[in-house]
Design a protein around this motif. Sequence first.
Motif, PDB file in Angstrom:
ATOM      1  N   ASP A 221      78.803   5.240  43.282  1.00  0.00           N
ATOM      2  CA  ASP A 221      77.364   5.122  43.574  1.00  0.00           C
ATOM      3  C   ASP A 221      76.914   3.662  43.540  1.00  0.00           C
ATOM      4  OD1 ASP A 221      76.892   7.986  43.727  1.00  0.00           O
ATOM      5  OD2 ASP A 221      77.096   8.012  41.542  1.00  0.00           O
TER       6      ASP A 221
ATOM      7  N   LYS B  72      71.627   2.938  38.224  1.00  0.00           N
ATOM      8  CA  LYS B  72      72.019   3.794  39.348  1.00  0.00           C
ATOM      9  C   LYS B  72      70.948   4.842  39.627  1.00  0.00           C
ATOM     10  CE  LYS B  72      77.054   3.342  38.922  1.00  0.00           C
ATOM     11  NZ  LYS B  72      78.327   4.045  38.621  1.00  0.00           N
TER      12      LYS B  72
ATOM     13  N   ASP C 177      73.468   2.715  45.118  1.00  0.00           N
ATOM     14  CA  ASP C 177      72.372   3.014  44.197  1.00  0.00           C
ATOM     15  C   ASP C 177      72.304   1.966  43.092  1.00  0.00           C
ATOM     16  OD1 ASP C 177      71.683   5.341  45.561  1.00  0.00           O
ATOM     17  OD2 ASP C 177      72.917   6.626  44.289  1.00  0.00           O
TER      18      ASP C 177
ATOM     19  N   GLY D 216      67.955   3.198  41.319  1.00  0.00           N
ATOM     20  CA  GLY D 216      68.263   2.937  42.721  1.00  0.00           C
ATOM     21  C   GLY D 216      68.301   4.201  43.554  1.00  0.00           C
ATOM     22  N   ALA D 217      68.860   5.270  43.002  1.00  0.00           N
ATOM     23  CA  ALA D 217      68.934   6.538  43.733  1.00  0.00           C
ATOM     24  C   ALA D 217      67.539   7.092  44.005  1.00  0.00           C
ATOM     25  CB  ALA D 217      69.763   7.547  42.945  1.00  0.00           C
TER      26      ALA D 217
ATOM     27  N   HIS E  46      66.054   5.002  46.802  1.00  0.00           N
ATOM     28  CA  HIS E  46      66.639   5.366  48.096  1.00  0.00           C
ATOM     29  C   HIS E  46      66.073   6.687  48.618  1.00  0.00           C
ATOM     30  CE1 HIS E  46      70.359   2.627  47.662  1.00  0.00           C
ATOM     31  NE2 HIS E  46      69.714   2.263  48.755  1.00  0.00           N
TER      32      HIS E  46
ATOM     33  N   ARG F  38      72.678  10.337  37.561  1.00  0.00           N
ATOM     34  CA  ARG F  38      73.713   9.355  37.854  1.00  0.00           C
ATOM     35  C   ARG F  38      74.480   9.063  36.566  1.00  0.00           C
ATOM     36  NH1 ARG F  38      72.809  10.864  42.093  1.00  0.00           N
ATOM     37  NH2 ARG F  38      72.419   9.734  44.052  1.00  0.00           N
TER      38      ARG F  38
END
Length: 266
Positions: free
Chosen positions: A52, A194, A55, A197-198, A201, A183
């Motif tokens: 990942d 992570k 992310d 970031g996920a 996104h 994550r």
Amino acid sequence: MVVDGARDAAVTEHFANGSAPRELTRPLVDEAPVAIEINGIGYAVMMATPADLDDYALGFCLSEQLIVSAGEYLSSDSFEVPPVAGMAGGWMLRVALDAPAAGPLLDRARLRLAEGSCGLCGIESLEQVLRPLRAVSARLTVEKAAIFRAVSALGDHQVLGRATRAAHAAAFCAVDGTIVMVREDVGRHNAFDKLIGALAHAGIDPATGFVVLTARCSFELVQKAVIANVPVLATISAASTMAVDQAHLHGLTLYSLAREDSLLEV
């Protein structure tokens, strides 16, 4: 067993009752140096699980306050660097940010080996550690039952953690305790980056739910939550004094020692 972020290894299992040892194969969590290069500048080398990574790149840049929104993040490219001539290998993570938004890069660029994405990268003084942060603006009422529900269900979402017993998880939960996204990483700070970031996104606003972390609550994790405008944070292990102080100062509702049947509001 094939699990993203893990590698099978031969191990020997020993028993307290004196039974003969046995040879078996079990997955170990991946841990590798990840060199982060941003707009061509070597910014950091972090110890992380190389999964990942897109992310991670976005969450890292948001947590580092190199950018203020996902719209300033352009792309990332990651690739494994094999060992050469006795030198250890690792991973390269090349990130492109919108140039006008990347002003802090030149002030804070450096290359160092760190234990994890702690949120203090490039910090050189106590004043910088306690740099002013904007208080959490989100206000969300989360029932204790929702936190218990999320903590109880988290294990079912920890694919890497179940396989290796060596990975932290960061979970974003809806207000009713439903786990929306998870994550994982060998480092607790990396797992949180992570997740941040996920969410970015996916276009999910962190202010609409709460976060559960399988970690002790340190100052850096509170800092990441505040920067991401997370209104409520719950951690499986205890909080430090600095974490509690910073949570109170910045309007973050903080719970620690979160279990299926009890938790502390600190």
